[in-house]
Design an enzyme around this catalytic site. Structure first.
Site, PDB file in Angstrom:
ATOM      1  N   ASP A  40       0.987  -1.265  -0.299  1.00 57.82           N
ATOM      2  CA  ASP A  40       0.040  -0.198  -0.094  1.00 57.82           C
ATOM      3  C   ASP A  40       0.814   1.537   0.086  1.00 57.82           C
ATOM      4  O   ASP A  40       1.662   0.879   0.640  1.00 57.82           O
ATOM      5  CB  ASP A  40      -0.954  -0.012   1.496  1.00 57.82           C
ATOM      6  CG  ASP A  40      -2.074   0.804   0.567  1.00 57.82           C
ATOM      7  OD1 ASP A  40      -3.187   0.058   0.649  1.00 57.82           O
ATOM      8  OD2 ASP A  40      -2.018   2.182   1.005  1.00 57.82           O
ATOM      9  N   ASP A  63       3.414   2.145  -4.107  1.00 57.26           N
ATOM     10  CA  ASP A  63       3.062   3.627  -4.922  1.00 57.26           C
ATOM     11  C   ASP A  63       3.278   3.100  -6.571  1.00 57.26           C
ATOM     12  O   ASP A  63       3.448   3.071  -7.188  1.00 57.26           O
ATOM     13  CB  ASP A  63       3.712   5.011  -5.081  1.00 57.26           C
ATOM     14  CG  ASP A  63       2.862   5.795  -5.980  1.00 57.26           C
ATOM     15  OD1 ASP A  63       1.981   5.329  -6.032  1.00 57.26           O
ATOM     16  OD2 ASP A  63       2.847   6.590  -5.534  1.00 57.26           O
ATOM     17  N   VAL A  64       1.738   2.423  -6.422  1.00 53.76           N
ATOM     18  CA  VAL A  64       1.386   1.742  -7.769  1.00 53.76           C
ATOM     19  C   VAL A  64       0.990   2.630  -9.371  1.00 53.76           C
ATOM     20  O   VAL A  64       1.509   2.386 -10.160  1.00 53.76           O
ATOM     21  CB  VAL A  64      -0.192   0.873  -8.305  1.00 53.76           C
ATOM     22  CG1 VAL A  64      -0.552  -0.273  -6.879  1.00 53.76           C
ATOM     23  CG2 VAL A  64      -0.952   2.175  -7.357  1.00 53.76           C
ATOM     24  N   ASN A  90      -5.308  -4.430  -6.586  1.00 54.86           N
ATOM     25  CA  ASN A  90      -6.294  -3.770  -6.488  1.00 54.86           C
ATOM     26  C   ASN A  90      -6.649  -2.201  -5.725  1.00 54.86           C
ATOM     27  O   ASN A  90      -7.448  -2.110  -5.992  1.00 54.86           O
ATOM     28  CB  ASN A  90      -6.740  -4.715  -4.629  1.00 54.86           C
ATOM     29  CG  ASN A  90      -7.486  -4.273  -4.099  1.00 54.86           C
ATOM     30  OD1 ASN A  90      -8.760  -4.089  -4.253  1.00 54.86           O
ATOM     31  ND2 ASN A  90      -7.292  -3.104  -2.963  1.00 54.86           N
ATOM     32  N   SER A 142     -14.412  -1.897 -12.401  1.00 55.98           N
ATOM     33  CA  SER A 142     -15.289  -2.428 -11.497  1.00 55.98           C
ATOM     34  C   SER A 142     -16.685  -2.021 -11.920  1.00 55.98           C
ATOM     35  O   SER A 142     -16.111  -2.265 -13.988  1.00 55.98           O
ATOM     36  CB  SER A 142     -15.334  -0.176 -10.979  1.00 55.98           C
ATOM     37  OG  SER A 142     -16.620   0.136 -10.791  1.00 55.98           O
ATOM     38  N   TYR A 155     -12.967   7.850 -13.185  1.00 54.76           N
ATOM     39  CA  TYR A 155     -13.045   6.979 -12.541  1.00 54.76           C
ATOM     40  C   TYR A 155     -13.327   5.471 -13.562  1.00 54.76           C
ATOM     41  O   TYR A 155     -12.599   4.514 -13.663  1.00 54.76           O
ATOM     42  CB  TYR A 155     -13.922   6.764 -11.732  1.00 54.76           C
ATOM     43  CG  TYR A 155     -13.761   5.405 -10.798  1.00 54.76           C
ATOM     44  CD1 TYR A 155     -12.792   5.243  -9.887  1.00 54.76           C
ATOM     45  CD2 TYR A 155     -15.253   4.311 -10.556  1.00 54.76           C
ATOM     46  CE1 TYR A 155     -12.770   3.873  -9.149  1.00 54.76           C
ATOM     47  CE2 TYR A 155     -15.031   2.973  -9.804  1.00 54.76           C
ATOM     48  CZ  TYR A 155     -13.904   2.878  -8.927  1.00 54.76           C
ATOM     49  OH  TYR A 155     -14.080   1.697  -8.375  1.00 54.76           O
ATOM     50  N   LYS A 159     -10.979   2.610 -14.845  1.00 53.06           N
ATOM     51  CA  LYS A 159     -11.946   1.536 -14.851  1.00 53.06           C
ATOM     52  C   LYS A 159     -11.526   0.368 -16.287  1.00 53.06           C
ATOM     53  O   LYS A 159     -11.916  -0.204 -16.656  1.00 53.06           O
ATOM     54  CB  LYS A 159     -12.637   1.598 -14.067  1.00 53.06           C
ATOM     55  CG  LYS A 159     -12.487   1.853 -12.479  1.00 53.06           C
ATOM     56  CD  LYS A 159     -11.381   0.188 -11.597  1.00 53.06           C
ATOM     57  CE  LYS A 159     -11.244   1.017 -10.665  1.00 53.06           C
ATOM     58  NZ  LYS A 159     -10.130  -0.017 -10.140  1.00 53.06           N
ATOM     59  N   VAL A 188     -19.737  -1.668  -2.961  1.00 55.68           N
ATOM     60  CA  VAL A 188     -19.475  -2.789  -1.510  1.00 55.68           C
ATOM     61  C   VAL A 188     -19.017  -1.634  -0.616  1.00 55.68           C
ATOM     62  O   VAL A 188     -18.082  -0.689  -0.955  1.00 55.68           O
ATOM     63  CB  VAL A 188     -18.253  -3.796  -1.978  1.00 55.68           C
ATOM     64  CG1 VAL A 188     -18.187  -3.806  -0.821  1.00 55.68           C
ATOM     65  CG2 VAL A 188     -17.835  -4.060  -3.393  1.00 55.68           C
TER      66      VAL A 188
HETATM   67  P1  NAD Z   1     -10.576   2.215  -0.530  1.00 53.70           P
HETATM   68  O1  NAD Z   1     -10.007   3.362  -0.914  1.00 53.70           O
HETATM   69  O2  NAD Z   1     -11.415   1.425   1.065  1.00 53.70           O
HETATM   70  O3  NAD Z   1      -8.654   1.231  -0.258  1.00 53.70           O
HETATM   71  C1  NAD Z   1      -7.735   1.373  -1.029  1.00 53.70           C
HETATM   72  C2  NAD Z   1      -6.961   1.958  -1.039  1.00 53.70           C
HETATM   73  O4  NAD Z   1      -5.738   1.577  -2.196  1.00 53.70           O
HETATM   74  C3  NAD Z   1      -6.212   2.247   0.284  1.00 53.70           C
HETATM   75  O5  NAD Z   1      -5.353   1.150   1.327  1.00 53.70           O
HETATM   76  C4  NAD Z   1      -5.387   3.693  -0.085  1.00 53.70           C
HETATM   77  O6  NAD Z   1      -3.605   3.295   0.663  1.00 53.70           O
HETATM   78  C5  NAD Z   1      -4.922   2.529  -1.480  1.00 53.70           C
HETATM   79  N1  NAD Z   1      -3.074   3.142  -3.086  1.00 53.70           N
HETATM   80  C6  NAD Z   1      -4.207   4.037  -2.976  1.00 53.70           C
HETATM   81  N2  NAD Z   1      -3.304   4.909  -3.883  1.00 53.70           N
HETATM   82  C7  NAD Z   1      -2.574   3.979  -3.444  1.00 53.70           C
HETATM   83  C8  NAD Z   1      -1.232   4.337  -4.860  1.00 53.70           C
HETATM   84  N3  NAD Z   1      -0.539   5.029  -5.471  1.00 53.70           N
HETATM   85  N4  NAD Z   1      -0.686   2.787  -4.162  1.00 53.70           N
HETATM   86  C9  NAD Z   1      -0.468   2.312  -3.566  1.00 53.70           C
HETATM   87  N5  NAD Z   1      -1.813   1.554  -3.094  1.00 53.70           N
HETATM   88  C10 NAD Z   1      -2.987   3.170  -3.250  1.00 53.70           C
HETATM   89  O7  NAD Z   1     -11.448   1.350  -1.842  1.00 53.70           O
HETATM   90  P2  NAD Z   1     -11.419   0.041  -1.890  1.00 53.70           P
HETATM   91  O8  NAD Z   1     -13.290   0.778  -1.609  1.00 53.70           O
HETATM   92  O9  NAD Z   1     -11.139  -1.117  -1.219  1.00 53.70           O
HETATM   93  O10 NAD Z   1     -11.561   0.004  -2.940  1.00 53.70           O
HETATM   94  C11 NAD Z   1      -9.986  -1.217  -3.718  1.00 53.70           C
HETATM   95  C12 NAD Z   1     -10.418  -1.060  -5.131  1.00 53.70           C
HETATM   96  O11 NAD Z   1     -11.576  -2.362  -5.757  1.00 53.70           O
HETATM   97  C13 NAD Z   1     -10.520  -0.037  -6.246  1.00 53.70           C
HETATM   98  O12 NAD Z   1      -9.508  -0.653  -7.291  1.00 53.70           O
HETATM   99  C14 NAD Z   1     -11.985   0.636  -5.935  1.00 53.70           C
HETATM  100  O13 NAD Z   1     -11.899   0.808  -7.696  1.00 53.70           O
HETATM  101  C15 NAD Z   1     -12.143  -1.078  -6.854  1.00 53.70           C
HETATM  102  N6  NAD Z   1     -13.685  -0.672  -6.471  1.00 53.70           N
HETATM  103  C16 NAD Z   1     -14.650  -0.789  -5.137  1.00 53.70           C
HETATM  104  C17 NAD Z   1     -15.725  -0.657  -4.922  1.00 53.70           C
HETATM  105  C18 NAD Z   1     -16.668   0.004  -4.537  1.00 53.70           C
HETATM  106  O14 NAD Z   1     -17.686   0.270  -4.152  1.00 53.70           O
HETATM  107  N7  NAD Z   1     -15.722   0.068  -2.739  1.00 53.70           N
HETATM  108  C19 NAD Z   1     -16.697  -0.837  -6.030  1.00 53.70           C
HETATM  109  C20 NAD Z   1     -15.890  -1.626  -7.429  1.00 53.70           C
HETATM  110  C21 NAD Z   1     -14.364  -1.540  -7.467  1.00 53.70           C
END
Ligand code: NAD
Length: 255
Positions: A40, A63-64, A90, A142, A155, A159, A188
């Protein structure tokens, strides 16, 4: 079928592993026997998540969006844990509730840097590390990889790129027995989703309204997404590549 300990002795990296979905995915791989790296950008949160997950989990700062960061994180994982077997791309960001015509270009580019470049760099360096022995990559897209949200233009577009990157990477890496698939979660409940709540709406009302959109009348939970990721990563399902799996309560993206 996915075996209960199918990932015994395998090295699994989950990017964004400290967040809502990433942590559930990391936990599912720990339960399946993997050696799991919580990667992360937030080093402190990665450390706390890995501590909670127990001895089979380790934190790494990554940092991805930064190629040098990928190379140094992957070197560190190989040195400290072992060769990469499974990578879950992720990590993602979402700045919600911005009209298309009001989207600042810097914010648009930031979405692409994390959501699209991050997945491209993960696939590129994952394939380079796995091409001698095979492996699996699962990218988190997503429902908005397919459906248009007028208040989430950057977004959605970033995506959508995850889907085609999944397919091009799968087409290229197949001969190395490296499989690349995607999971497309619907809404989610995580910190990211709750960032959509505005004004006087309560979180409970917001979630209830989303549930009504589902034919099943329910939202996916982080554990539902994690099970789909584990399924696609499992070598027992080794003929599946270049695919995506929606986990969204039947909210039928694209319909
Ligand atoms: P979240 O915000 O709870 O967690 C995201 C994590 O990614 C955090 O820990 C953050 O520190 C980390 N992060 C951000 N930028 C980063 C970077 N440059 N390098 C490394 N880490 C980084 O979000 P989430 O809901 O757990 O989402 C996780 C994935 O699921 C994402 O790709 C999101 O787009 C996707 N998603 C989420 C939902 C939803 O409803 N929650 C729906 C569809 C898709």
């Amino acid at each position: 079928m996915t075996g209960a300990r199918s990932f015994s002795g395998l090295t699994v990296i989950v990017t964004g592993g400290a967040g809502g979905l990433g942590r559930a995915i990391a936990s599912a791989f720990v339960a399946a026997g993997g050696q799991v790296v919580v990667a992360d950008v937030d080093a402190e949160a990665a450390r706390a998540a890995a501590d909670d997950l127990g001895e089979a989990a380790r934190p790494v700062q990554l940092d991805v969006s930064d190629e040098a960061s990928w190379i140094s994180a992957l070197d560190e994982v190989e040195k400290r844990i072992g060769k990469l077997d499974v990578l879950v791309n992720n990590a993602g960001i979402y700045a919600p509730n911005i009209k298309f015509e009001e989207m600042p270009i810097d914010l648009w580019r930031r979405h692409f840097a994390v959501n699209s470049d991050g997945v491209f760099l993960g696939c590129k360096h994952g394939i380079l590390r796995m091409k001698q022995r095979g492996g699996a990559i699962v990218n988190i897209g997503s429902a908005f990889s397919i459906t248009a949200n007028p208040l989430g233009s950057a977004y959605c577009a970033s995506k959508a790129a995850v889907l085609m990157t999944t397919r091009t990477a799968a087409a290229s890496a197949g001969p190395y027995n490296v499989r690349v698939n995607a999971v497309l979660p619907g809404a989610v409940p995580t910190p990211m989703l709750m960032g959509n709540v505005t004004g006087d709406t309560s979180e409970a009302d917001y979630l209830a309204a989303l549930e009504e959109l589902s034919p099943l009348g329910r939202l996916a939970q982080p554990q539902d997404v994690a099970r789909a990721v584990v399924f696609l990563a499992d070598a027992a399902n080794g003929v599946i590549t270049g695919s995506y799996l929606s986990v969204d309560g039947g909210n039928m993206p694209g319909a």
